[in-house]
Write a protein that holds these residues in place. Sequence first.
Motif, PDB file in Angstrom:
ATOM      1  N   ILE A 353      41.089  40.463  41.526  1.00 27.86           N
ATOM      2  CA  ILE A 353      40.484  41.464  40.652  1.00 27.86           C
ATOM      3  C   ILE A 353      38.997  41.171  40.526  1.00 27.86           C
ATOM      4  CG2 ILE A 353      40.518  42.521  38.360  1.00 27.86           C
ATOM      5  CD1 ILE A 353      43.444  41.660  38.127  1.00 27.86           C
ATOM      6  N   TYR A 354      38.176  42.088  41.026  1.00 32.39           N
ATOM      7  CA  TYR A 354      36.726  41.944  40.981  1.00 32.39           C
ATOM      8  C   TYR A 354      36.139  42.937  39.980  1.00 32.39           C
ATOM      9  CZ  TYR A 354      37.052  39.218  45.279  1.00 32.39           C
ATOM     10  OH  TYR A 354      37.361  38.254  46.209  1.00 32.39           O
ATOM     11  N   GLU A 355      35.141  42.488  39.234  1.00 28.23           N
ATOM     12  CA  GLU A 355      34.410  43.399  38.346  1.00 28.23           C
ATOM     13  C   GLU A 355      33.227  43.976  39.111  1.00 28.23           C
ATOM     14  OE1 GLU A 355      32.911  43.699  33.733  1.00 28.23           O
ATOM     15  OE2 GLU A 355      33.314  41.734  34.594  1.00 28.23           O
ATOM     16  N   ARG A 356      33.033  45.281  38.988  1.00 29.87           N
ATOM     17  CA  ARG A 356      31.949  45.968  39.676  1.00 29.87           C
ATOM     18  C   ARG A 356      30.708  46.065  38.797  1.00 29.87           C
ATOM     19  NH1 ARG A 356      32.123  50.945  40.017  1.00 29.87           N
ATOM     20  NH2 ARG A 356      30.651  51.105  41.736  1.00 29.87           N
ATOM     21  N   ASP A 357      29.556  45.835  39.391  1.00 26.08           N
ATOM     22  CA  ASP A 357      28.293  46.151  38.745  1.00 26.08           C
ATOM     23  C   ASP A 357      28.003  47.617  39.061  1.00 26.08           C
ATOM     24  OD1 ASP A 357      25.447  46.625  38.329  1.00 26.08           O
ATOM     25  OD2 ASP A 357      25.198  44.450  38.215  1.00 26.08           O
ATOM     26  N   ILE A 358      28.043  48.468  38.047  1.00 26.54           N
ATOM     27  CA  ILE A 358      27.908  49.906  38.301  1.00 26.54           C
ATOM     28  C   ILE A 358      26.517  50.287  38.790  1.00 26.54           C
ATOM     29  CG2 ILE A 358      29.714  50.507  36.656  1.00 26.54           C
ATOM     30  CD1 ILE A 358      27.503  51.342  34.710  1.00 26.54           C
ATOM     31  N   ASN A 359      25.540  49.405  38.616  1.00 28.99           N
ATOM     32  CA  ASN A 359      24.168  49.695  39.054  1.00 28.99           C
ATOM     33  C   ASN A 359      23.894  49.243  40.481  1.00 28.99           C
ATOM     34  OD1 ASN A 359      23.263  50.823  36.501  1.00 28.99           O
ATOM     35  ND2 ASN A 359      23.333  48.728  35.702  1.00 28.99           N
ATOM     36  N   THR A 360      24.457  48.102  40.867  1.00 33.55           N
ATOM     37  CA  THR A 360      24.201  47.565  42.206  1.00 33.55           C
ATOM     38  C   THR A 360      25.381  47.734  43.150  1.00 33.55           C
ATOM     39  OG1 THR A 360      25.035  45.346  41.680  1.00 33.55           O
ATOM     40  CG2 THR A 360      22.709  45.813  41.176  1.00 33.55           C
ATOM     41  N   GLY A 361      26.576  47.966  42.585  1.00 33.38           N
ATOM     42  CA  GLY A 361      27.776  48.068  43.404  1.00 33.38           C
ATOM     43  C   GLY A 361      28.385  46.726  43.769  1.00 33.38           C
ATOM     44  N   LEU A 362      27.696  45.638  43.452  1.00 30.91           N
ATOM     45  CA  LEU A 362      28.169  44.306  43.838  1.00 30.91           C
ATOM     46  C   LEU A 362      29.379  43.883  43.007  1.00 30.91           C
ATOM     47  CD1 LEU A 362      24.757  42.477  44.417  1.00 30.91           C
ATOM     48  CD2 LEU A 362      26.186  43.731  46.057  1.00 30.91           C
ATOM     49  N   LEU A 363      30.119  42.911  43.545  1.00 28.25           N
ATOM     50  CA  LEU A 363      31.388  42.495  42.963  1.00 28.25           C
ATOM     51  C   LEU A 363      31.334  41.051  42.470  1.00 28.25           C
ATOM     52  CD1 LEU A 363      33.702  43.926  45.760  1.00 28.25           C
ATOM     53  CD2 LEU A 363      33.066  45.045  43.608  1.00 28.25           C
ATOM     54  N   THR A 364      32.046  40.788  41.363  1.00 24.52           N
ATOM     55  CA  THR A 364      32.178  39.438  40.816  1.00 24.52           C
ATOM     56  C   THR A 364      33.653  39.144  40.593  1.00 24.52           C
ATOM     57  OG1 THR A 364      30.052  39.605  39.666  1.00 24.52           O
ATOM     58  CG2 THR A 364      31.574  37.889  38.922  1.00 24.52           C
ATOM     59  N   ASP A 365      34.112  38.032  41.139  1.00 26.08           N
ATOM     60  CA  ASP A 365      35.520  37.664  41.016  1.00 26.08           C
ATOM     61  C   ASP A 365      35.825  37.273  39.572  1.00 26.08           C
ATOM     62  OD1 ASP A 365      38.122  36.839  41.356  1.00 26.08           O
ATOM     63  OD2 ASP A 365      37.682  35.461  43.010  1.00 26.08           O
ATOM     64  N   THR A 366      36.792  37.957  38.952  1.00 27.36           N
ATOM     65  CA  THR A 366      37.170  37.645  37.568  1.00 27.36           C
ATOM     66  C   THR A 366      38.107  36.448  37.484  1.00 27.36           C
ATOM     67  OG1 THR A 366      39.135  39.060  37.570  1.00 27.36           O
ATOM     68  CG2 THR A 366      37.018  40.091  36.990  1.00 27.36           C
ATOM     69  N   ARG A 367      38.634  36.002  38.597  1.00 30.00           N
ATOM     70  CA  ARG A 367      39.615  34.902  38.668  1.00 30.00           C
ATOM     71  C   ARG A 367      40.912  35.254  37.946  1.00 30.00           C
ATOM     72  NH1 ARG A 367      37.462  32.179  42.847  1.00 30.00           N
ATOM     73  NH2 ARG A 367      35.235  31.861  42.537  1.00 30.00           N
ATOM     74  N   LYS A 368      41.192  36.538  37.777  1.00 27.79           N
ATOM     75  CA  LYS A 368      42.441  36.969  37.140  1.00 27.79           C
ATOM     76  C   LYS A 368      43.446  37.386  38.217  1.00 27.79           C
ATOM     77  CE  LYS A 368      40.216  38.467  32.858  1.00 27.79           C
ATOM     78  NZ  LYS A 368      40.022  39.570  31.885  1.00 27.79           N
ATOM     79  N   ASP A 369      43.650  36.485  39.164  1.00 24.59           N
ATOM     80  CA  ASP A 369      44.497  36.792  40.314  1.00 24.59           C
ATOM     81  C   ASP A 369      45.930  37.117  39.908  1.00 24.59           C
ATOM     82  OD1 ASP A 369      42.252  36.149  41.716  1.00 24.59           O
ATOM     83  OD2 ASP A 369      43.074  34.353  42.673  1.00 24.59           O
ATOM     84  N   ILE A 370      46.530  38.051  40.628  1.00 22.60           N
ATOM     85  CA  ILE A 370      47.954  38.352  40.500  1.00 22.60           C
ATOM     86  C   ILE A 370      48.641  37.771  41.726  1.00 22.60           C
ATOM     87  CG2 ILE A 370      49.696  40.166  40.339  1.00 22.60           C
ATOM     88  CD1 ILE A 370      47.472  41.992  39.214  1.00 22.60           C
ATOM     89  N   LYS A 371      49.482  36.775  41.528  1.00 24.54           N
ATOM     90  CA  LYS A 371      50.149  36.126  42.647  1.00 24.54           C
ATOM     91  C   LYS A 371      51.396  36.922  43.034  1.00 24.54           C
ATOM     92  CE  LYS A 371      48.435  31.510  41.520  1.00 24.54           C
ATOM     93  NZ  LYS A 371      48.786  30.097  41.211  1.00 24.54           N
TER      94      LYS A 371
END
Length: 382
Positions: A353-371
């Motif tokens: 699960i990645y959080e999107r930066d709505i201004n740049t489009g870039l992604l940040t890993d939330t580390r809230k993985d679903i196994k």
Amino acid sequence: MVKEIVSICTIGILATSCQSRKEAKSMNEATNDTLTMLVGTYTSGESKGIYTYRLDAKTGNAQLMSETPVSDPSYLTPSADGKFVYAVSEHNDTTAAVTAFALDKEKGKLTKLNEQPTMGADPCYIITNGQYAVTANYSGGSISVFPIKEDGTLDKASGVMRFNGSGPDPVRQKVPHLHCVQFTPDKKYLFACDLGTDKIHKFNVNLQANHRNKQPLLTTGQPLSFQLEPGSGPRHLTFAPNGMYAYVINELSGKVTAFQYADGQLKVIQNIEADSVRAQGSADIHISPDGKFLYASNRLKEDGIAIFSINGKDGTLTQKGYQHTGIHPRNFIITPNGRFLLVACRDSNVIQIYERDINTGLLTDTRKDIKLSKPVCIKFVE
């Protein structure tokens, strides 16, 4: 004194009304951000079939609700009203099938209604317009059309369109390989991506057709198909929210092809590299809800997602970044509010699960993985 009391009462009524509207709006927003999430898997590992989660689209937190046994549901799609779900079983023999389910969104429970053979091996994609379901059959080199009855069940295939031809890749393009079917934004046409022949086949859609009148859903379009670059291997297709542009991720060339779209016609405006290492494993493609960014996944080497901005004036793409992911990101999806991008990493046995930066489009890993074992398809029901 009477006027003063009336004024006070009026103000009170208005304040209460405003508060009620605020509460209603808040409740609607909360409802829209609570999603039923359906996940299809390959069942050659530990998974059983389709998994249902409750996803909070504000926080990215997910909770497992149920699992439904079904063999190799590698792709699925819900009906527009969220009452039914249709899933393919990707088998390379006569057991290849499509199954209809009834969905209880509150409980996340799927109840099997019926199934039909696809009459084409390795079905790997399915869509519905409410009256029909259509599958793309990879090894079968075909697409299959299924009438849908009022109770959500599927009638037997009313049509199977088989294709001919080949492409320049002697291994991957000996024969047609249908990988995706999509209705156009105006609902008048259906496009089918053929990885094996570097074509997008075109069909006219009969908007009056249904299981009762037995009219055929599809007839051949003009032109019959659109030719892409030799050896490109078109895999998945998506349309911009404004309906003016279409984009294809090409599995073999690793490029995204951008088109102008109008009244059933596609005109190439750009080919841009998404996979710089040419691993021949590009997979999925999606656009953010605001239409500003496009994402394309790549597998086999440097697994990850290429990030592009979309020029609002002409639909062309500019690469903005690259997000490495788990192994084999076959499929991904963006939440309707645009806040999160979820990636099904088949060989890492995880949904990231990645959080999107709505201004740049870039992604940040939330580390809230679903196994989860071998996840390969994610869909939302609001």
